[in-house]
Design an enzyme around this catalytic site. Structure first.
Site, short mmCIF file in Angstrom:
data_model
loop_
_atom_site.label_atom_id
_atom_site.label_comp_id
_atom_site.label_asym_id
_atom_site.label_seq_id
_atom_site.Cartn_x
_atom_site.Cartn_y
_atom_site.Cartn_z
N VAL A 115 74.19 67.92 -43.39
CA VAL A 115 74.21 67.71 -44.83
C VAL A 115 74.48 66.23 -45.10
CG1 VAL A 115 75.31 68.32 -47.02
CG2 VAL A 115 75.04 70.04 -45.23
N ASP B 188 78.95 85.99 -45.90
CA ASP B 188 79.67 84.92 -45.17
C ASP B 188 80.64 84.20 -46.10
OD1 ASP B 188 80.36 83.49 -42.92
OD2 ASP B 188 78.82 81.98 -43.20
N GLY C 264 76.32 71.82 -39.52
CA GLY C 264 76.49 73.25 -39.32
C GLY C 264 75.43 73.78 -38.38
N GLY C 265 75.38 75.12 -38.23
CA GLY C 265 74.39 75.73 -37.34
C GLY C 265 72.97 75.50 -37.81
N PHE C 266 72.79 75.27 -39.11
CA PHE C 266 71.46 75.05 -39.67
C PHE C 266 70.98 73.62 -39.46
CE2 PHE C 266 74.79 74.31 -42.69
CZ PHE C 266 74.53 73.03 -43.11
N GLY C 267 71.91 72.66 -39.31
CA GLY C 267 71.55 71.25 -39.25
C GLY C 267 72.64 70.41 -39.88
N LYS D 52 70.67 69.29 -47.66
CA LYS D 52 70.87 70.14 -46.50
C LYS D 52 69.59 70.11 -45.66
CE LYS D 52 72.38 74.89 -45.46
NZ LYS D 52 72.78 76.17 -46.08
N LEU E 51 77.61 64.07 -44.49
CA LEU E 51 78.79 64.77 -44.97
C LEU E 51 79.32 65.78 -43.96
CD1 LEU E 51 77.68 65.45 -48.65
CD2 LEU E 51 79.17 63.64 -47.83
N GLY E 52 78.44 66.34 -43.13
CA GLY E 52 78.88 67.35 -42.17
C GLY E 52 77.72 67.96 -41.43
#
Length: 821
Positions: free
Chosen positions: A515, A626, A510-513, A529, A507-508
């Site tokens: 999804v 955030d 981010g900085g964490f990894g 996630k 799905l996408g």
């Protein structure tokens, strides 16, 4: 002949008709003229298809800018240039001429006893009709009797048994050529009526009439089957004003569309054929196509049958189908019927139908005739029986019916759910003994599996809790313990749900990894996630998010279902929200039109309630840190849910403010005291909320905004300047339209400014914001000096920041960690 000559001369001498819905013997439609229906829904005139220069007479939607043609007169006889004329000839019929006015390129083939009075009229249904005269309104010819590739409401498809007229759809040859193509869609009246799509003369797809008849979202469809005619016809519901059409395209695909007036485009509601089992006779005679089987072969033989050609069959070629098993008799030999549920019943062309017979009588009728191989109901009423081969059968969970297939006693015993009544005493005793033994083995197996599962869970929990205990630091025990209600998922379960984390399910990032979308064994959709193995920052955010969100339950917060901490994998499992983030709508030129002001105001309310819960109503006081458009997700009903708590912090009951050297979040949403000094509080979230409110109202991003009237301001600064100049409504998102409540929008802008004030003490609490949203704007205080109005110098090409009028900002940058001085 002399009359026709006079008429042809009149084409040149008489004026053409413009924007009327009728024309008569003394009038003509020239190329460039347009006939418009009474309520201006449809238009008729000459057009060219695609890149072709040929000219055709057609009907299209008058109010849709992208010309959508629904009917063509001279589809196989185009006019090669713009000399074409549509008129009524001396016999009273419709004709189309090109340069040669002696020989028509197309005619309606109508001869009237009193041709001088005939009149052509374009109806608001899109039907071009020829009337005997204006007073009688008697239709002597109509375009709906000769459809092309499009079925419209009130258009019939089927056979007129009195005249022999057969109405059916035929595809265009190509996008550039509306000539008669190789695909047709017809009502087959033999046996029991059914719809069949043909391609190159062979059946391509079959649809039961029962699936058409009844009500859908937009239309009501009826079947007429009597001595005069057999046909289907759809009509729009009384409260349905949207345009709808059904089209047979040149590839052999049948598509149903409705017009989305807000998005100004056609929306496809349904199409067929799509999957392999949709195509006619995919598994041959007596074969059953099942796309839901777990193995690679989706063709299976119906009960009592076996593959005619096993080699081809198991090579996924089922065209030869199946034959009766050898040595099996189903004629007065104790045969029964196996019930196959959720089925698309076989081809009805050679079936017998009795609409007045019950299912019980239908079964007995089929049993009496050894040639009867199966029976079913006609749309859950009446009796349908088949004799000979069963063709084009498939599993169809949606709108499927029960099909009862005739089998011998042996096959029935294999399929029957309750076969106890047909067994002897010895057989019953044998089955009982086997059942007891199987039960004993099952109990032992369950006990062993539970014991092994407990051991594995204990090992995983020890590892999981040791992992989280490393992050609790100075937190109190009540705050650092994970809720006992939070499940731990096994890695194999999550891998199976996400198809081993396939790219198709991603799905996408981010900085964490990343999804991923997943589906659990019970059919529940989830969002996974997955922490990147190389992200040190992500590990801290992961621990923090589990510790916080496990304790939070609110309709405007994303709900966590569990987590997975196993081997090197660390994952959070959330409810799946299909509509992505708020940014996907308000910052996208196409999608933003789907959010009118009413829906945006509801979203604003939902976000407000979610933050109030974090700040004061939950048993923990949470500062999100955030809050931004991409961290507000929308569920299937477009309800907002705040997400991503990786940067959030807990405040104790008497704590109002905290300092940090690790500034995290997104510049453009950060409050000035947090970005510059590392101080954060509930008022930091209030500031972010104010920025988000401005973005929802304007449909624009704060970061990277530029306007030539205020070149040194970001979005917040630009809106403030417009507010000061009394022109703030200029910035309201144009996709909302012009019918929004002005006072409500102005109130929201003023509330945003109150949230964006420079000093935290001046900003309202979120409870006060909710009160303001529900009351008149007259009682609202005037905002004081705003914070962080970005000013860009005219020489900013070097990337330096300058200040103007005492304001300064770094809000055009985005970062995740800033070490304060």
């Amino acid at each position: 002949m002399w009359f026709d000559k006079i008429l042809l001369i009149s084409f040149v001498l008489l004026p053409s008709c413009f924007c009327l819905d009728t024309f008569t013997l003394n009038q003509a439609i020239k190329d460039g003229d347009v006939l418009v229906s009474g309520r201006e829904i449809f238009a008729l005139g000459f057009f060219s298809a695609g890149n072709s220069s040929n000219r055709y007479v057609g009907v299209w939607y008058n109010q849709i800018s992208n010309q959508t043609v629904v009917w063509v007169a001279n589809r196989d006889n185009p006019v090669p240039d713009t000399s074409g004329v549509l008129s009524i000839n001396g016999d009273g019929g419709l004709v189309i001429y090109g340069n040669n006015r002696s020989f028509p390129l197309w005619s309606a083939n109508v001869t009237l006893s009193s041709p001088n009075n005939s009149i052509a009229k374009l109806l608001d249904t899109g039907n071009l009709v020829l009337l005997e005269n204006e007073d009688s309104q008697k239709v002597i010819w109509q375009g709906f009797d000769y459809p092309t590739d499009t079925m419209l409401p009130l258009m019939k498809i089927g056979l007129d048994r009195r005249s022999g007229l057969n109405r059916f759809l035929t595809s265009w040859k190509s996008k550039d050529d509306p000539g008669t193509g190789s695909c047709s869609y017809r009502l087959d009246p033999s046996g029991f009526p059914q719809m069949i799509l043909y391609k190159d003369g062979a059946p391509w797809w079959r649809d039961e009439v029962a699936s058409w008849v009844g009500q859908s979202c937009c239309t009501v469809t009826i079947l007429v089957n009597n001595a005069d005619e057999v046909s289907i016809m759809s009509s729009a519901k009384n409260n349905q004003s949207n345009f709808s059409r059904t089209v047979l395209d040149e590839s052999g695909t049948f598509r149903r569309f409705t017009w989305n007036d807000r998005a100004q485009k056609w929306t496809e509601l349904w199409s067929a054929p799509i999957e392999r089992c949709d195509f006619y006779g995919q598994c041959g005679p007596n074969g059953n196509c099942d796309p839901y089987v777990t193995n690679t072969i989706d063709c299976i033989c119906l009960p009592g049958f076996e593959p005619k050609s096993p080699t081809d069959w198991y090579s996924r070629d089922g065209t030869d189908g199946c034959v009766k098993k050898k040595g099996v008799s189903t004629c007065r030999n104790g045969e029964k019927f196996v019930n196959l549920e959720s089925m698309k019943i076989p081809d009805l062309s050679r079936a017998l139908v009795n609409m007045n017979m019950s299912m019980k009588a239908c079964k007995q009728e089929c049993l009496k005739n050894c040639s009867c191989v199966a029976y079913s109901s006609s749309d859950k009423t009446g009796c349908v029986t088949w004799y000979g081969e069963l063709m084009d059968t498939r599993v169809q969970p949606s709108n499927g019916q029960n099909l009862y297939v005739r089998v011998d006693a042996t096959v029935f015993a294999q399929y029957a759910k309750k076969s106890n009544d047909s067994l002897s005493k010895k057989e019953k005793l044998a089955i009982s003994l086997v059942s007891v033994l199987a039960l004993f083995l099952l109990v032992f197996l369950v006990y062993w599996l539970l014991r092994m599962k407990r051991k594995g869970k204990r090992r995983r929990d020890e590892y999981s809790f040791s992992f989280f205990n490393e992050s609790t630091g100075g937190m109190e025990p009540a705050e650092s313990s994970i809720s006992s209600d939070l499940p731990f998922f096994d890695l194999t379960t999550i891998a199976a749900a996400t198809d081993n984390f396939s790219l198709a399910n991603k799905l996408g990032t981010g900085g964490f990894g990343s999804v991923y979308k997943g589906v659990l064994f019970n059919g529940k959709e989830i969002a996974v996630k997955r922490l990147s193995k190389t992200s040190g920052q992500g590990i801290e955010e992961f621990k923090n998010e589990v510790l916080l969100i496990a304790k939070l339950q609110h309709r405007n917060l994303v709900r966590i279902l569990g987590c997975c901490v196993q081997d090197e994998e660390k994952m959070l499992i959330y409810e799946y929200l299909p509509n992505k983030g708020l940014d996907f709508f308000i910052f996208n030129e196409t999608n933003k039109a789907l959010l009118d002001w009413t829906k945006r105001f509801e979203i604003i309310h939902g976000i407000t309630r979610g933050i109030i819960y974090l700040h004061q109503d939950s048993r923990l006081r949470i500062i999100h840190r955030d809050l931004k458009a991409s961290n507000v997700l929308l569920d299937a009903s477009m309800n907002p849910k705040i997400a991503d708590f990786g940067m959030a912090r807990i405040f104790k009951g008497d704590q109002n403010e905290a300092n940090t050297k690790r500034v995290v979040g997104t510049y453009g949403y950060m409050s000035p005291e947090y970005a510059m000094q590392g101080r954060f509080s509930v008022k930091s979230d209030v500031y972010s909320y104010g920025v988000l409110l401005i973005e929802i109202i304007t449909g624009r991003k704060n970061n990277g905004f530029y306007h030539e009237e205020h070149p040194y301001s970001n979005l917040v600064g630009h809106v403030w300047n417009l507010w000061s100049e009394g022109k703030v409504l200029q910035i309201v998102d144009s996709s909302i339209g012009e019918s929004y409540p002005v006072n409500e929008v102005l109130k929201c802008i003023q509330i945003a400014f109150l949230c964006l004030q420079e000093y935290p003490a001046d900003r309202p609490t979120m409870s006060e914001v909710l009160f303001m949203l529900g009351n008149d704007a007259d009682a609202l205080p005037s905002p004081r000096k705003l914070a962080f109005l970005l000013e860009r110098s005219s020489s900013s090409m070097g990337g330096k920041l300058s200040t103007h009028e005492g304001y300064h900002s770094l809000n055009n940058f985005t970062c995740s960690v800033v070490e304060a001085r």
